[in-house]
Design a protein around this motif. Structure first.
Motif, PDB file in Angstrom:
ATOM      1  N   VAL A 255      -0.921  -0.641   5.851  1.00 28.97           N
ATOM      2  CA  VAL A 255      -1.819  -1.772   6.120  1.00 28.97           C
ATOM      3  C   VAL A 255      -0.986  -2.845   6.805  1.00 28.97           C
ATOM      4  O   VAL A 255      -0.142  -3.483   6.181  1.00 28.97           O
TER       5      VAL A 255
ATOM      6  N   PRO B 131      -0.892  -7.063   3.587  1.00 26.04           N
ATOM      7  CA  PRO B 131      -0.477  -6.397   4.821  1.00 26.04           C
ATOM      8  C   PRO B 131       0.967  -6.747   5.128  1.00 26.04           C
ATOM      9  O   PRO B 131       1.402  -7.891   4.946  1.00 26.04           O
TER      10      PRO B 131
ATOM     11  N   CYS C 235       4.194   0.338   4.264  1.00 26.49           N
ATOM     12  CA  CYS C 235       2.831  -0.193   4.175  1.00 26.49           C
ATOM     13  C   CYS C 235       2.026   0.172   5.410  1.00 26.49           C
ATOM     14  O   CYS C 235       2.259  -0.367   6.494  1.00 26.49           O
TER      15      CYS C 235
ATOM     16  N   SER D 299       0.783  -1.231   0.000  1.00 23.90           N
ATOM     17  CA  SER D 299       0.000   0.000   0.000  1.00 23.90           C
ATOM     18  C   SER D 299       0.815   1.282   0.000  1.00 23.90           C
ATOM     19  O   SER D 299       0.391   2.300  -0.532  1.00 23.90           O
TER      20      SER D 299
ATOM     21  N   VAL E  79      -6.921 -10.347  -0.966  1.00 30.50           N
ATOM     22  CA  VAL E  79      -5.776 -10.122  -0.081  1.00 30.50           C
ATOM     23  C   VAL E  79      -4.683 -11.134  -0.382  1.00 30.50           C
ATOM     24  O   VAL E  79      -4.925 -12.227  -0.883  1.00 30.50           O
TER      25      VAL E  79
ATOM     26  N   ALA F  28      -6.417  -5.200   5.852  1.00 28.00           N
ATOM     27  CA  ALA F  28      -6.451  -5.450   4.410  1.00 28.00           C
ATOM     28  C   ALA F  28      -7.854  -5.830   3.959  1.00 28.00           C
ATOM     29  O   ALA F  28      -8.331  -5.363   2.913  1.00 28.00           O
TER      30      ALA F  28
ATOM     31  N   ILE G  62      -4.253  -7.068  -1.869  1.00 27.56           N
ATOM     32  CA  ILE G  62      -3.692  -6.176  -0.855  1.00 27.56           C
ATOM     33  C   ILE G  62      -2.876  -7.005   0.130  1.00 27.56           C
ATOM     34  O   ILE G  62      -3.393  -7.929   0.755  1.00 27.56           O
TER      35      ILE G  62
END
Length: 275
Positions: free
Chosen positions: A154, A142, A152, A103, A174, A160, A140
């Motif tokens: 996240v 994490p 990041c 992210s 994810v 996420a 996404i």
């Protein structure tokens, strides 16, 4: 030796191998899956890379990486969105269905994590439909909280999912990476939640070794060398409906300094033993 059918080697694990040598080694070891990275693909040439893996019969399980979507300055945000659209196009050209997103961290001088995550959501609102039209799913990922400031915002699987669930499951899911989530006692429940919602886009493995090497970014341990119960995580993902390839993604300076072919063979053997 024939590698396990679900084993996928992430290109970064053996980054000392040029792409043609990686493909050749995969063929020699019976590895049928590979996760690619944009930078070496771009260096070799997108079309040439796509042809190379296609002709070798390899499945490209993911492309890493898109993301870095937290910029608040309009020009930087516009540039990030454009780069992510390119990443989506590259993923489609390579024949994968999954683009992994990291992210991005806090912009210089900012401290508001919630606002930064909302800017990720705003960017996904623009990128998810574009990805969907190309048959690409945004995953996404994490990252461990130690990366929240610079890489990041996240940090947990639940965070996420909070982002992913704003969008259709076929567009946004994810990435579950054991290295980043194993410590979180809420992660198993979040993995169940991801499975129930059809949100597990990809599953990655690395072990957690201590003491961490200098420069924690490159501190991922070889499978079986650390503290993570890798088989347990694989079984939990399986129980939640994930039956796809499992990537091994190791960032480790010591491993990169050695023979890449031997490293790939060892990683495949460790996968069979510990996963």
């Amino acid at each position: 030796m024939t590698a396990h059918a679900r084993f996928s080697i992430n290109q970064q694990t053996v980054k000392q191998l040029p792409l043609p040598e990686l493909v050749e080694t995969c063929a020699d070891l019976g590895v049928r899956n590979v996760g690619l990275w944009r930078e070496p693909v771009r260096a070799y040439g997108l079309e040439a890379s796509a042809a190379l893996v296609r002709d070798a019969g390899l499945t490209v399980t993911t492309l890493c990486r898109g993301g870095f979507l937290t910029a608040s300055e309009p020009g930087a945000r516009k540039a990030a969105l454009a780069d992510n659209r390119r990443a989506i196009d590259e993923a489609a050209a390579l024949g994968t269905r999954v683009l992994v997103l990291v992210s991005g961290g806090l912009p210089d001088g900012e401290r508001d994590l919630r606002a930064a995550r909302e800017r990720v959501a705003d960017a996904l609102a623009e990128l998810a439909p574009y990805a969907g039209r190309s048959g690409i799913r945004l995953a996404i990922e994490p990252l461990h909280p130690m990366f929240a400031s610079d890489r990041c915002v996240v940090s947990t699987l639940a965070q996420a999912l909070d982002l992913a669930e704003r969008f259709p499951a076929e567009q946004v899911g994810v990435c579950v990476d054991t290295y980043h989530v194993w410590w979180d006692d809420q992660a198993p429940a979040a993995l169940d939640r991801a499975g129930a919602g059809g949100r597990i886009a990809t599953f990655q493995l690395a072990d957690w070794i201590t003491p961490l090497p200098a420069g924690v970014l490159n501190g991922r341990g070889q499978l079986g060398d650390g503290a993570i119960d890798l088989a347990w995580w694989r079984e939990r993902a399986d129980a939640n409906g994930y039956d796809g390839p499992i990537e091994v993604e190791l960032f480790n300076d010591e491993l990169w300094a050695g023979d890449g072919r031997k490293l790939l063979a060892t990683t495949a053997e460790r996968f069979a033993r510990y996963v």
